[in-house]
Motif scaffolding. Structure first.
Motif, short mmCIF file in Angstrom:
data_model
loop_
_atom_site.label_atom_id
_atom_site.label_comp_id
_atom_site.label_asym_id
_atom_site.label_seq_id
_atom_site.Cartn_x
_atom_site.Cartn_y
_atom_site.Cartn_z
N HIS A 173 -41.09 -50.53 -0.74
CA HIS A 173 -39.84 -50.44 -0.96
C HIS A 173 -39.53 -48.84 -1.25
CE1 HIS A 173 -36.18 -50.36 -3.48
NE2 HIS A 173 -35.86 -51.46 -2.71
N PHE A 174 -40.54 -48.13 -1.95
CA PHE A 174 -40.50 -46.80 -2.28
C PHE A 174 -40.40 -45.98 -0.88
CE2 PHE A 174 -42.13 -42.48 -2.35
CZ PHE A 174 -41.29 -42.11 -3.18
N HIS A 175 -41.48 -46.32 0.02
CA HIS A 175 -41.50 -45.63 1.45
C HIS A 175 -40.17 -45.80 2.13
CE1 HIS A 175 -43.35 -43.82 4.87
NE2 HIS A 175 -42.67 -44.72 5.48
N LEU A 176 -39.39 -47.15 2.27
CA LEU A 176 -38.45 -47.41 2.94
C LEU A 176 -37.12 -46.71 2.32
CD1 LEU A 176 -38.63 -51.13 3.58
CD2 LEU A 176 -39.38 -49.25 5.19
N PHE A 177 -37.12 -46.74 1.08
CA PHE A 177 -35.85 -46.14 0.42
C PHE A 177 -35.97 -44.83 -0.45
CE2 PHE A 177 -35.28 -50.70 1.18
CZ PHE A 177 -34.10 -50.74 1.70
N ASP A 205 -39.14 -67.96 0.20
CA ASP A 205 -37.98 -68.16 -0.87
C ASP A 205 -38.26 -68.09 -2.36
OD1 ASP A 205 -35.40 -69.76 -1.46
OD2 ASP A 205 -37.30 -71.10 -2.55
N ASP A 206 -39.61 -68.06 -2.65
CA ASP A 206 -39.95 -67.78 -4.05
C ASP A 206 -39.81 -66.12 -4.15
OD1 ASP A 206 -40.73 -70.08 -4.69
OD2 ASP A 206 -42.96 -69.75 -4.49
N LEU A 207 -40.10 -65.54 -3.43
CA LEU A 207 -39.99 -64.01 -3.52
C LEU A 207 -38.52 -63.36 -3.35
CD1 LEU A 207 -41.15 -61.09 -3.98
CD2 LEU A 207 -41.99 -60.98 -1.57
N ASN A 208 -37.83 -64.17 -2.47
CA ASN A 208 -36.35 -64.17 -2.50
C ASN A 208 -35.64 -64.26 -3.82
OD1 ASN A 208 -33.64 -63.13 -1.02
ND2 ASN A 208 -33.49 -65.32 -1.26
N TRP A 209 -35.94 -65.29 -4.67
CA TRP A 209 -35.33 -65.76 -5.94
C TRP A 209 -35.78 -64.60 -6.62
CZ3 TRP A 209 -38.11 -67.22 -10.26
CH2 TRP A 209 -37.39 -67.42 -11.31
N ILE A 210 -37.09 -64.05 -6.79
CA ILE A 210 -37.55 -63.19 -7.75
C ILE A 210 -36.87 -61.79 -7.49
CG2 ILE A 210 -39.42 -61.68 -8.49
CD1 ILE A 210 -41.59 -64.05 -7.57
N HIS A 211 -36.36 -61.31 -6.25
CA HIS A 211 -35.55 -60.38 -6.15
C HIS A 211 -35.90 -59.37 -6.88
CE1 HIS A 211 -32.05 -60.33 -3.17
NE2 HIS A 211 -31.61 -59.35 -3.76
N PRO A 212 -37.00 -58.51 -6.83
CA PRO A 212 -37.60 -57.56 -7.51
C PRO A 212 -36.64 -56.15 -7.53
CG PRO A 212 -39.08 -57.74 -5.79
CD PRO A 212 -38.09 -58.79 -5.59
N PHE A 213 -35.90 -55.95 -6.59
CA PHE A 213 -35.36 -54.61 -6.37
C PHE A 213 -33.90 -54.79 -6.67
CE2 PHE A 213 -39.27 -54.62 -4.24
CZ PHE A 213 -40.23 -53.70 -4.74
N ARG A 214 -33.07 -53.53 -7.05
CA ARG A 214 -31.56 -53.52 -6.99
C ARG A 214 -31.01 -53.90 -5.60
NH1 ARG A 214 -27.24 -54.28 -6.72
NH2 ARG A 214 -25.34 -53.31 -7.89
N GLU A 215 -31.74 -53.34 -4.55
CA GLU A 215 -31.24 -53.24 -3.22
C GLU A 215 -32.43 -53.07 -2.33
OE1 GLU A 215 -29.02 -53.61 -0.10
OE2 GLU A 215 -28.21 -53.73 -1.99
N GLY A 216 -32.44 -53.81 -1.10
CA GLY A 216 -33.56 -53.66 0.09
C GLY A 216 -34.25 -54.37 -0.11
N ASN A 217 -34.30 -55.47 -0.88
CA ASN A 217 -35.36 -56.92 -0.98
C ASN A 217 -35.55 -57.26 0.42
OD1 ASN A 217 -35.89 -57.38 -4.13
ND2 ASN A 217 -33.61 -56.92 -3.95
N GLY A 218 -34.59 -57.67 1.09
CA GLY A 218 -34.77 -58.31 2.67
C GLY A 218 -35.60 -57.60 3.52
N ARG A 219 -35.24 -56.19 3.59
CA ARG A 219 -36.08 -55.30 4.35
C ARG A 219 -37.40 -55.37 3.86
NH1 ARG A 219 -31.31 -51.24 4.68
NH2 ARG A 219 -31.02 -52.19 2.63
N THR A 220 -37.79 -55.15 2.78
CA THR A 220 -39.01 -54.89 1.99
C THR A 220 -39.77 -56.13 2.09
OG1 THR A 220 -38.11 -53.35 0.17
CG2 THR A 220 -40.41 -54.54 -0.36
#
Length: 186
Positions: free
Chosen positions: A50-54, A117-132
């Motif tokens: 996530h850090f690298h991408l954003f 699905d589990d990681l999508n539900w956790i959704h750890p970041f404010r934005e960019g979860n799908g790409r990460t």
């Protein structure tokens, strides 16, 4: 409108700039000579991706979200107070499944659907979860001998993820992964 490092104040401008900057960072990650990210299969790896991408866009790149959120009128994602616990549990479960080292394609797709699905539900970041998440699962899958090709699905993944998360209907998400799991690496 999310506060950003590039000073944009319109959602449309930010979306365009974000897509360009993230795509450039994805190309960097695809160059194996520059792939210095950890392969810990936990939050450390997700955070590094996530850090690298954003990193060019948000000062909170790679950091856990601090607000509870949802998309539109949909169900809320995991409460922010429990993200770390949920990520730890997911990492433990992934390790118990031997990081998806599965030879049978249908079993691999079933397990990947569950973990996605589990990681999508956790959704750890404010934005960019799908790409990460797509990059993370591509890495996990490659190490397990599978190639994920995200190109054939276009915009199907968002709706499939929503149905799985909110309606517990995994059929569309499994069908998406039927298209994404391109072939095994030999």
């Amino acid at each position: 409108m999310l506060k950003n490092l590039i000073g944009l104040d319109s959602a449309e401008s930010l979306s365009i700039a974000e897509a360009d900057l993230v795509n450039a960072r994805i190309i960097q990650l695809m160059d194996s000579a520059n792939n210095y990210l950890p392969t810990s299969r936990d939050f450390k790896e997700l955070s590094a991706i996530h850090f690298h991408l954003f990193q060019d866009i948000y000062d909170w790149a790679g950091k856990l979200r601090t607000i509870d959120m949802r998309r539109g009128d949909g169900d809320f994602f995991a409460p922010c107070l429990h993200i770390e616990t949920n990520l730890s549990y997911l990492s433990d479960q992934l390790a118990e499944k031997n990081f998806l080292q599965i030879r049978d394609r249908s079993t691999f797709i079933r397990e990947l659907t569950h973990f996605y699905d589990d990681l999508n539900w956790i959704h750890p970041f404010r934005e960019g979860n799908g790409r990460t998440q797509r990059h993370f699962w591509s890495r996990v899958s490659a190490d397990a001998g599978w190639i994920l090709d995200w190109r054939p699905i276009h915009n199907e993944l968002d709706e499939a993820s929503r149905r799985a998360r909110e309606d517990k209907d995994f059929e569309m998400l499994r069908n998406v992964f039927e298209k994404v799991v391109a072939k095994t690496m030999t």
